[in-house]
Design a protein around this motif. Sequence first.
Motif, mmCIF file in Angstrom:
data_model
loop_
_atom_site.group_PDB
_atom_site.id
_atom_site.type_symbol
_atom_site.label_atom_id
_atom_site.label_comp_id
_atom_site.label_asym_id
_atom_site.label_seq_id
_atom_site.Cartn_x
_atom_site.Cartn_y
_atom_site.Cartn_z
ATOM 1 N N ARG A 1 9.952 14.228 -26.826
ATOM 2 C CA ARG A 1 8.847 13.235 -26.499
ATOM 3 C C ARG A 1 8.348 13.345 -25.008
ATOM 4 O O ARG A 1 7.848 12.443 -24.615
ATOM 5 N N LEU A 2 8.797 14.065 -24.230
ATOM 6 C CA LEU A 2 8.645 14.267 -22.818
ATOM 7 C C LEU A 2 7.154 13.913 -22.502
ATOM 8 O O LEU A 2 6.775 13.097 -21.627
ATOM 9 N N VAL A 3 6.239 14.861 -22.847
ATOM 10 C CA VAL A 3 4.917 14.488 -22.723
ATOM 11 C C VAL A 3 4.515 12.998 -23.200
ATOM 12 O O VAL A 3 3.659 12.424 -22.294
ATOM 13 N N THR A 4 4.807 12.711 -24.125
ATOM 14 C CA THR A 4 4.376 11.256 -24.669
ATOM 15 C C THR A 4 4.971 10.280 -23.583
ATOM 16 O O THR A 4 4.163 9.290 -23.268
ATOM 17 N N THR A 5 6.045 10.349 -23.161
ATOM 18 C CA THR A 5 6.828 9.474 -22.270
ATOM 19 C C THR A 5 6.026 9.516 -21.089
ATOM 20 O O THR A 5 5.635 8.258 -20.374
ATOM 21 N N ILE A 6 5.740 10.651 -20.443
ATOM 22 C CA ILE A 6 4.800 10.680 -19.137
ATOM 23 C C ILE A 6 3.456 10.128 -19.442
ATOM 24 O O ILE A 6 2.922 9.339 -18.437
ATOM 25 N N ASN A 7 2.809 10.258 -20.471
ATOM 26 C CA ASN A 7 1.595 9.574 -20.766
ATOM 27 C C ASN A 7 1.780 8.054 -20.797
ATOM 28 O O ASN A 7 0.830 7.293 -20.436
ATOM 29 N N GLU A 8 2.894 7.499 -21.116
ATOM 30 C CA GLU A 8 3.090 6.161 -21.223
ATOM 31 C C GLU A 8 3.330 5.646 -19.754
ATOM 32 O O GLU A 8 2.855 4.560 -19.355
ATOM 33 N N VAL A 9 3.958 6.505 -19.017
ATOM 34 C CA VAL A 9 4.163 6.084 -17.627
ATOM 35 C C VAL A 9 2.239 6.112 -16.842
ATOM 36 O O VAL A 9 2.250 5.088 -16.019
ATOM 37 N N THR A 10 1.917 7.220 -17.125
ATOM 38 C CA THR A 10 0.317 7.215 -16.442
ATOM 39 C C THR A 10 -0.447 5.964 -16.937
ATOM 40 O O THR A 10 -1.165 5.582 -16.319
ATOM 41 N N GLN A 11 -0.050 5.414 -17.982
ATOM 42 C CA GLN A 11 -0.887 4.207 -18.395
ATOM 43 C C GLN A 11 -0.530 2.890 -17.491
ATOM 44 O O GLN A 11 -1.324 1.985 -17.521
ATOM 45 N N LEU A 12 0.704 3.038 -16.635
ATOM 46 C CA LEU A 12 0.823 1.857 -15.699
ATOM 47 C C LEU A 12 -0.081 2.215 -14.457
ATOM 48 O O LEU A 12 0.013 1.332 -13.566
ATOM 49 N N LEU A 13 -0.573 3.290 -14.252
ATOM 50 C CA LEU A 13 -1.296 3.562 -13.182
ATOM 51 C C LEU A 13 -2.236 2.589 -12.684
ATOM 52 O O LEU A 13 -2.436 2.004 -11.516
ATOM 53 N N ASN A 14 -3.052 1.947 -13.476
ATOM 54 C CA ASN A 14 -4.189 1.011 -13.156
ATOM 55 C C ASN A 14 -3.553 -0.308 -12.618
ATOM 56 O O ASN A 14 -3.920 -0.914 -11.576
ATOM 57 N N ARG A 15 -2.307 -0.648 -12.887
ATOM 58 C CA ARG A 15 -1.635 -1.894 -12.399
ATOM 59 C C ARG A 15 -1.113 -1.488 -11.252
ATOM 60 O O ARG A 15 -1.239 -2.411 -10.172
ATOM 61 N N ASN B 1 -3.803 -1.510 -8.532
ATOM 62 C CA ASN B 1 -4.413 -2.969 -8.148
ATOM 63 C C ASN B 1 -3.452 -3.494 -6.894
ATOM 64 O O ASN B 1 -3.749 -4.431 -6.538
ATOM 65 N N LEU B 2 -2.160 -2.924 -6.823
ATOM 66 C CA LEU B 2 -1.324 -3.393 -5.840
ATOM 67 C C LEU B 2 -1.888 -3.137 -4.303
ATOM 68 O O LEU B 2 -1.713 -3.994 -3.511
ATOM 69 N N ALA B 3 -2.611 -2.180 -4.165
ATOM 70 C CA ALA B 3 -3.303 -1.830 -2.917
ATOM 71 C C ALA B 3 -4.577 -2.481 -2.756
ATOM 72 O O ALA B 3 -5.303 -2.392 -3.566
ATOM 73 N N VAL C 1 0.828 -1.108 0.040
ATOM 74 C CA VAL C 1 0.004 0.053 0.068
ATOM 75 C C VAL C 1 0.571 1.226 0.105
ATOM 76 O O VAL C 1 0.518 2.266 -0.724
ATOM 77 N N ASP C 2 1.853 1.252 0.889
ATOM 78 C CA ASP C 2 2.794 2.460 0.813
ATOM 79 C C ASP C 2 3.544 2.627 -0.550
ATOM 80 O O ASP C 2 3.620 3.777 -1.191
ATOM 81 N N TYR C 3 4.016 1.472 -1.091
ATOM 82 C CA TYR C 3 4.555 1.637 -2.368
ATOM 83 C C TYR C 3 3.499 2.184 -3.413
ATOM 84 O O TYR C 3 4.035 2.893 -4.095
ATOM 85 N N ALA C 4 2.427 1.812 -3.353
ATOM 86 C CA ALA C 4 1.456 1.903 -4.530
ATOM 87 C C ALA C 4 1.208 3.676 -4.202
ATOM 88 O O ALA C 4 1.230 4.341 -5.018
ATOM 89 N N ASN C 5 0.849 3.778 -2.974
ATOM 90 C CA ASN C 5 0.463 5.367 -2.577
ATOM 91 C C ASN C 5 1.852 6.312 -3.157
ATOM 92 O O ASN C 5 1.553 7.350 -3.714
#
Length: 146
Positions: free
Chosen positions: A126-140, A143-145, A29-33
């Motif tokens: 590609r800074l904003v594009t790369t950030i958007n790629e990171v944001t796509q990992l948010l759902n995963r 689900n850790l918490a 939970v701490d890591y997810a937060n």
Amino acid sequence: MRKLKMMFIAAALVLLSGCSLLTEVNDSVDYANTAIDHIGNLNAFAEEAPQMIQEAMTNPAVKEELEARLVTLKQDIEQFISLDEIPAVAESIHQELVAKNEELLGQINSVLENGNLALDKLESSRLVTTINEVTQLLNRIENLAP
């Protein structure tokens, strides 16, 4: 008496393993937060950056603010990469996040030449594009918490 002693030991082992499980859940939970907050900071920058880049072309104050935001973002990324206590359940997602964050660091370093913002490079990066790629990992991560 011996049975009572064995039951006490068994109960103690069950309690200790339960504490271990609770610690593992708390760490997850701490890591997810932490990861969610980090991605939130990246996402906030990605939402504001295009407008700031346009304004920075003609407004030196906005350029300075954008430069300061990039320096802060760089420090946040370095801090996230340096996390050392990653729960086992989050190891693979953390490695993906570290890889994307290292990519972001490279992009930030390329637009901050000798500590000064190169707007033309930022605009074509590609800074904003790369950030958007990171944001796509948010759902995963969410689900850790439990």
